[in-house]
Design an enzyme around this catalytic site. Structure first.
Site, PDB file in Angstrom:
ATOM      1  N   ASP A 182      -3.516   6.001   8.846  1.00 30.88           N
ATOM      2  CA  ASP A 182      -2.120   5.815   8.433  1.00 30.88           C
ATOM      3  C   ASP A 182      -1.246   6.763   9.264  1.00 30.88           C
ATOM      4  O   ASP A 182      -1.549   7.949   9.400  1.00 30.88           O
ATOM      5  CB  ASP A 182      -1.977   6.121   6.936  1.00 30.88           C
ATOM      6  CG  ASP A 182      -0.660   5.635   6.376  1.00 30.88           C
ATOM      7  OD1 ASP A 182      -0.689   4.763   5.496  1.00 30.88           O
ATOM      8  OD2 ASP A 182       0.403   6.129   6.824  1.00 30.88           O
TER       9      ASP A 182
ATOM     10  N   ASN B 249      -1.166  -1.473  -2.842  1.00 34.07           N
ATOM     11  CA  ASN B 249       0.099  -1.841  -3.484  1.00 34.07           C
ATOM     12  C   ASN B 249       0.373  -3.331  -3.352  1.00 34.07           C
ATOM     13  O   ASN B 249       0.025  -3.956  -2.347  1.00 34.07           O
ATOM     14  CB  ASN B 249       1.240  -1.048  -2.845  1.00 34.07           C
ATOM     15  CG  ASN B 249       1.099   0.440  -3.095  1.00 34.07           C
ATOM     16  OD1 ASN B 249       0.901   0.874  -4.224  1.00 34.07           O
ATOM     17  ND2 ASN B 249       1.171   1.239  -2.041  1.00 34.07           N
TER      18      ASN B 249
ATOM     19  N   GLN C 237       5.078  -2.039  -2.192  1.00 42.00           N
ATOM     20  CA  GLN C 237       4.286  -2.432  -1.011  1.00 42.00           C
ATOM     21  C   GLN C 237       5.235  -2.528   0.174  1.00 42.00           C
ATOM     22  O   GLN C 237       6.039  -3.464   0.273  1.00 42.00           O
ATOM     23  CB  GLN C 237       3.580  -3.776  -1.240  1.00 42.00           C
ATOM     24  CG  GLN C 237       2.709  -4.188  -0.054  1.00 42.00           C
ATOM     25  CD  GLN C 237       2.034  -5.556  -0.247  1.00 42.00           C
ATOM     26  OE1 GLN C 237       2.282  -6.251  -1.236  1.00 42.00           O
ATOM     27  NE2 GLN C 237       1.206  -5.927   0.703  1.00 42.00           N
TER      28      GLN C 237
ATOM     29  N   HIS D 222      -3.649  -4.377   2.531  1.00 39.37           N
ATOM     30  CA  HIS D 222      -4.380  -3.232   3.095  1.00 39.37           C
ATOM     31  C   HIS D 222      -4.809  -2.314   1.966  1.00 39.37           C
ATOM     32  O   HIS D 222      -4.074  -2.112   0.995  1.00 39.37           O
ATOM     33  CB  HIS D 222      -3.538  -2.461   4.120  1.00 39.37           C
ATOM     34  CG  HIS D 222      -2.199  -2.054   3.627  1.00 39.37           C
ATOM     35  ND1 HIS D 222      -1.141  -2.933   3.514  1.00 39.37           N
ATOM     36  CD2 HIS D 222      -1.725  -0.857   3.197  1.00 39.37           C
ATOM     37  CE1 HIS D 222      -0.090  -2.303   3.032  1.00 39.37           C
ATOM     38  NE2 HIS D 222      -0.419  -1.036   2.823  1.00 39.37           N
TER      39      HIS D 222
END
Ligand code: AMP
Length: 118
Positions: free
Chosen positions: A28, A84, A89, A95
């Site tokens: 991330d 989410n 989200q 993901h």
């Protein structure tokens, strides 16, 4: 096309830890903690309600392997897995987040985390 489709198509770069025919796994870009990783199906599914069960099972199989890798290399004290849907989200492409937690943590750069994991 959403940003994760572009990463999957190699149109924008990512710190990729693993990929196969079904998923791509990368760090991330805005990590909550060192080693914050995303597991992303290559086929576009919007969310949990859209993804098929076989792909979902594969995502979790890979999650187990990646969670072990993160433990070996970063020695976290705990790990959260979250995903989410709808409100909250940010990227509308399914993901799974793997978010390591540490009793004590010195934040290091994405590049340094990547070097420990490769
Ligand atoms: P969510 O709110 O569950 O949709 O989370 C989206 C996540 O994608 C956030 O944690 C972002 O930091 C992350 N993200 C956004 N753009 C990128 C990118 N180009 N590479 C890696 N992660 C990204």
């Amino acid at each position: 096309m959403d940003i994760f489709c572009k990463i999957i198509n190699n149109e924008i770069p990512s710190y990729t830890l693993y990929e196969d025919d079904i998923v791509k796994v990368f760090l991330d870009v805005n990590p909550n903690h060192n080693g914050h990783t995303l597991i992303v199906p290559k086929k576009h599914y919007q969310d949990f309600f859209d993804i098929d069960e076989d792909t979902l099972m594969h995502v979790y199989k890979v999650a187990k392997d990646i969670a072990k890798l993160l433990k070996e290399r970063l020695n976290y004290d705990g790990i959260s897995m979250c995903q989410n849907n709808g409100l909250g989200q940010e990227v509308k492409h399914y993901h799974l987040h793997l978010i390591p937690k540490y009793k004590e943590e010195s934040k290091i750069s994405l590049g340094e985390v990547y070097n420990k994991l490769k």
